[in-house]
Design a protein around this motif. Structure first.
Motif: not given
Length: 77
Positions: A37-41, A70-77
């Motif tokens: 999941e990614m969130t953006g605008v 535009f999204c900031k990619p999620t961080e990898e664990p």
């Protein structure tokens, strides 16, 4: 600003009245066996209406919207 990515998607049979620039967007995607999941605008949208079939005998149309998100990619664990 520099940490994000712009994604473009095509939405066929769209309803552009549901969209407005700046709205929050959630993108779900398959990441192997899991759902990411990614969130953006929503930056912008471009809508086109096209006739289906020959112009003189076309009985329907299809609406297609291209979304720029535009999204900031999620961080990898």
């Amino acid at each position: 600003r520099r940490d994000g990515v712009i994604y473009q998607f095509e939405w066929q049979r769209s309803d552009s009245s549901l969209l407005h620039p700046g709205m929050k967007v959630k993108i779900l995607f398959a990441d192997g066996e899991e759902i990411g999941e990614m969130t953006g605008v929503l930056l912008k949208e471009h809508t086109a209406v096209q006739l289906q079939g020959q112009a003189t005998a076309a009985g329907s149309h299809m609406t297609t919207t291209v979304l720029a998100i535009f999204c900031k990619p999620t961080e990898e664990p």
